[in-house]
Motif scaffolding. Structure first.
Motif, PDB file in Angstrom:
ATOM      1  N   VAL A   1       0.421  -2.399  -4.670  1.00 52.61           N
ATOM      2  CA  VAL A   1      -0.618  -3.433  -4.766  1.00 52.61           C
ATOM      3  C   VAL A   1      -1.997  -2.830  -4.574  1.00 52.61           C
ATOM      4  CG1 VAL A   1      -1.487  -5.597  -3.828  1.00 52.61           C
ATOM      5  CG2 VAL A   1       0.978  -5.236  -4.046  1.00 52.61           C
ATOM      6  N   ASP A   2      -2.188  -2.123  -3.469  1.00 51.25           N
ATOM      7  CA  ASP A   2      -3.446  -1.417  -3.211  1.00 51.25           C
ATOM      8  C   ASP A   2      -3.239   0.002  -3.695  1.00 51.25           C
ATOM      9  OD1 ASP A   2      -5.800  -0.347  -2.339  1.00 51.25           O
ATOM     10  OD2 ASP A   2      -5.315  -0.446  -0.211  1.00 51.25           O
ATOM     11  N   GLY A   3      -3.455   0.239  -4.982  1.00 56.66           N
ATOM     12  CA  GLY A   3      -3.089   1.490  -5.634  1.00 56.66           C
ATOM     13  C   GLY A   3      -3.967   2.677  -5.316  1.00 56.66           C
ATOM     14  N   GLU A   4      -4.885   2.561  -4.391  1.00 55.16           N
ATOM     15  CA  GLU A   4      -5.726   3.702  -4.026  1.00 55.16           C
ATOM     16  C   GLU A   4      -4.879   4.756  -3.329  1.00 55.16           C
ATOM     17  OE1 GLU A   4      -9.125   4.037  -4.535  1.00 55.16           O
ATOM     18  OE2 GLU A   4      -8.959   2.257  -5.756  1.00 55.16           O
ATOM     19  N   TRP A   5      -4.859   5.963  -3.848  1.00 55.62           N
ATOM     20  CA  TRP A   5      -4.102   7.040  -3.223  1.00 55.62           C
ATOM     21  C   TRP A   5      -4.842   7.511  -1.976  1.00 55.62           C
ATOM     22  CZ3 TRP A   5       0.450   8.979  -2.712  1.00 55.62           C
ATOM     23  CH2 TRP A   5       0.617  10.257  -2.205  1.00 55.62           C
ATOM     24  N   ALA A   6      -4.135   7.517  -0.859  1.00 56.23           N
ATOM     25  CA  ALA A   6      -4.748   7.916   0.407  1.00 56.23           C
ATOM     26  C   ALA A   6      -4.436   9.358   0.756  1.00 56.23           C
ATOM     27  CB  ALA A   6      -4.254   6.985   1.529  1.00 56.23           C
ATOM     28  N   GLY A   7      -3.748  10.077  -0.102  1.00 57.32           N
ATOM     29  CA  GLY A   7      -3.305  11.415   0.255  1.00 57.32           C
ATOM     30  C   GLY A   7      -4.197  12.503  -0.148  1.00 57.32           C
TER      31      GLY A   7
ATOM     32  N   SER B   1       0.874  -1.172   0.000  1.00 54.27           N
ATOM     33  CA  SER B   1       0.000   0.000   0.000  1.00 54.27           C
ATOM     34  C   SER B   1       0.910   1.220   0.000  1.00 54.27           C
ATOM     35  CB  SER B   1      -0.900   0.008   1.245  1.00 54.27           C
ATOM     36  OG  SER B   1      -0.133   0.236   2.408  1.00 54.27           O
ATOM     37  N   TRP B   2       0.326   2.398  -0.067  1.00 56.16           N
ATOM     38  CA  TRP B   2       1.137   3.611  -0.033  1.00 56.16           C
ATOM     39  C   TRP B   2       1.866   3.731   1.294  1.00 56.16           C
ATOM     40  CZ3 TRP B   2       2.428   6.253  -4.170  1.00 56.16           C
ATOM     41  CH2 TRP B   2       1.618   6.142  -5.306  1.00 56.16           C
ATOM     42  N   GLU B   3       1.271   3.185   2.352  1.00 57.87           N
ATOM     43  CA  GLU B   3       1.862   3.303   3.682  1.00 57.87           C
ATOM     44  C   GLU B   3       2.829   2.177   4.017  1.00 57.87           C
ATOM     45  OE1 GLU B   3      -1.519   3.191   3.151  1.00 57.87           O
ATOM     46  OE2 GLU B   3      -1.878   5.338   3.225  1.00 57.87           O
ATOM     47  N   GLN B   4       2.727   1.027   3.373  1.00 60.23           N
ATOM     48  CA  GLN B   4       3.523  -0.153   3.742  1.00 60.23           C
ATOM     49  C   GLN B   4       4.558  -0.472   2.679  1.00 60.23           C
ATOM     50  OE1 GLN B   4       3.854  -3.469   2.542  1.00 60.23           O
ATOM     51  NE2 GLN B   4       5.065  -4.054   4.294  1.00 60.23           N
ATOM     52  N   THR B   5       5.811  -0.609   3.094  1.00 50.63           N
ATOM     53  CA  THR B   5       6.913  -0.926   2.189  1.00 50.63           C
ATOM     54  C   THR B   5       7.703  -2.083   2.767  1.00 50.63           C
ATOM     55  OG1 THR B   5       7.091   1.403   1.581  1.00 50.63           O
ATOM     56  CG2 THR B   5       8.968  -0.010   1.036  1.00 50.63           C
ATOM     57  N   SER B   6       7.945  -3.107   1.948  1.00 48.84           N
ATOM     58  CA  SER B   6       8.803  -4.221   2.345  1.00 48.84           C
ATOM     59  C   SER B   6      10.123  -4.073   1.609  1.00 48.84           C
ATOM     60  CB  SER B   6       8.166  -5.563   1.966  1.00 48.84           C
ATOM     61  OG  SER B   6       6.959  -5.747   2.658  1.00 48.84           O
ATOM     62  N   ILE B   7      11.217  -4.153   2.349  1.00 47.11           N
ATOM     63  CA  ILE B   7      12.550  -4.028   1.769  1.00 47.11           C
ATOM     64  C   ILE B   7      13.336  -5.283   2.094  1.00 47.11           C
ATOM     65  CG2 ILE B   7      14.693  -2.697   1.709  1.00 47.11           C
ATOM     66  CD1 ILE B   7      13.042  -0.305   2.767  1.00 47.11           C
ATOM     67  N   GLN B   8      13.872  -5.924   1.054  1.00 45.64           N
ATOM     68  CA  GLN B   8      14.703  -7.105   1.236  1.00 45.64           C
ATOM     69  C   GLN B   8      16.153  -6.714   0.974  1.00 45.64           C
ATOM     70  OE1 GLN B   8      13.053  -9.926  -1.510  1.00 45.64           O
ATOM     71  NE2 GLN B   8      11.439 -10.526  -0.105  1.00 45.64           N
ATOM     72  N   TRP B   9      16.961  -6.833   2.001  1.00 48.50           N
ATOM     73  CA  TRP B   9      18.388  -6.522   1.903  1.00 48.50           C
ATOM     74  C   TRP B   9      19.161  -7.797   1.624  1.00 48.50           C
ATOM     75  CZ3 TRP B   9      20.627  -1.697   2.620  1.00 48.50           C
ATOM     76  CH2 TRP B   9      19.769  -0.693   3.066  1.00 48.50           C
ATOM     77  N   ASN B  10      20.255  -7.692   0.852  1.00 46.40           N
ATOM     78  CA  ASN B  10      21.170  -8.816   0.706  1.00 46.40           C
ATOM     79  C   ASN B  10      22.509  -8.383   1.315  1.00 46.40           C
ATOM     80  OD1 ASN B  10      22.580  -7.268  -1.230  1.00 46.40           O
ATOM     81  ND2 ASN B  10      21.359  -8.115  -2.892  1.00 46.40           N
ATOM     82  N   ALA B  11      23.471  -9.300   1.354  1.00 44.26           N
ATOM     83  CA  ALA B  11      24.754  -9.016   2.005  1.00 44.26           C
ATOM     84  C   ALA B  11      25.491  -7.865   1.322  1.00 44.26           C
ATOM     85  CB  ALA B  11      25.618 -10.271   2.022  1.00 44.26           C
TER      86      ALA B  11
ATOM     87  N   GLU C   1      10.672   7.950  -4.978  1.00 48.25           N
ATOM     88  CA  GLU C   1      10.698   8.371  -6.376  1.00 48.25           C
ATOM     89  C   GLU C   1      10.285   7.223  -7.296  1.00 48.25           C
ATOM     90  OE1 GLU C   1      13.949   9.604  -9.697  1.00 48.25           O
ATOM     91  OE2 GLU C   1      14.188  10.495  -7.716  1.00 48.25           O
ATOM     92  N   ALA C   2      10.788   6.021  -7.036  1.00 58.09           N
ATOM     93  CA  ALA C   2      10.429   4.866  -7.869  1.00 58.09           C
ATOM     94  C   ALA C   2       8.936   4.575  -7.791  1.00 58.09           C
ATOM     95  CB  ALA C   2      11.237   3.641  -7.436  1.00 58.09           C
ATOM     96  N   THR C   3       8.344   4.801  -6.636  1.00 66.95           N
ATOM     97  CA  THR C   3       6.904   4.584  -6.478  1.00 66.95           C
ATOM     98  C   THR C   3       6.112   5.644  -7.243  1.00 66.95           C
ATOM     99  OG1 THR C   3       7.307   3.636  -4.296  1.00 66.95           O
ATOM    100  CG2 THR C   3       5.049   4.288  -4.802  1.00 66.95           C
ATOM    101  N   LEU C   4       6.508   6.899  -7.090  1.00 70.68           N
ATOM    102  CA  LEU C   4       5.779   7.984  -7.746  1.00 70.68           C
ATOM    103  C   LEU C   4       5.895   7.938  -9.269  1.00 70.68           C
ATOM    104  CD1 LEU C   4       6.570  10.894  -5.275  1.00 70.68           C
ATOM    105  CD2 LEU C   4       4.401   9.669  -5.545  1.00 70.68           C
ATOM    106  N   THR C   5       7.014   7.431  -9.777  1.00 73.44           N
ATOM    107  CA  THR C   5       7.191   7.345 -11.232  1.00 73.44           C
ATOM    108  C   THR C   5       6.610   6.061 -11.818  1.00 73.44           C
ATOM    109  OG1 THR C   5       9.373   6.317 -11.053  1.00 73.44           O
ATOM    110  CG2 THR C   5       9.293   8.742 -11.188  1.00 73.44           C
ATOM    111  N   GLY C   6       6.145   5.156 -10.950  1.00 75.24           N
ATOM    112  CA  GLY C   6       5.549   3.911 -11.432  1.00 75.24           C
ATOM    113  C   GLY C   6       6.532   2.770 -11.611  1.00 75.24           C
TER     114      GLY C   6
END
Length: 84
Positions: free
Chosen positions: A78-84, A32-42, A68-73
Motif C-alpha cells: 500500500v505504502d510502496g515507498e522503499w525504506a531500504g 508497508s514494507w515493514e507491516q504484513t497482515s496474514i489471515q489464516w483459515n482452518a 518473494e511474492a512482495t518482491l515480484t509484485g
C-alpha cells in the motif's frame, strides 16, 4: 446513526500466498514494507506443522514465500515507498 462503508481494503485487498513447504494458503496484505497482515483459515492452520511450534509466529517457509511474492509484485505494498 448510519455507518459508513469501510473502503480501506478496496485499494489493496489481501492476496493469496501459498507456503512452499506445506502448501498452506493464507491471505496476505502489506500496508508497508515493514507491516504484513496474514489471515489464516482452518485448512491453512491444519496444514502448517510449524504453527504448533511457534503459535504466535509465522513459519519461515511461509515468510519466505510472502517476501518473494512482495518482491515480484504479486502482493502490492500500500505504502510502496522503499525504506531500504
Amino acid at each position: 446513526m448510519t455507518s459508513r462503508q469501510d473502503d480501506r481494503l478496496l485499494d489493496c485487498p489481501p492476496a493469496p500466498v501459498a507456503c512452499r513447504r506445506c502448501a498452506a494458503e493464507v491471505q496476505v496484505r502489506k500496508s508497508s514494507w515493514e507491516q504484513t497482515s496474514i489471515q489464516w483459515n482452518a485448512a491453512a492452520r491444519a496444514a502448517c506443522v510449524n504453527l504448533d511450534e511457534e503459535p504466535h509466529d509465522t513459519c519461515p517457509a511461509l515468510r519466505s514465500a510472502i517476501q518473494e511474492a512482495t518482491l515480484t509484485g504479486a502482493i502490492k505494498v500500500v505504502d510502496g515507498e522503499w525504506a531500504g
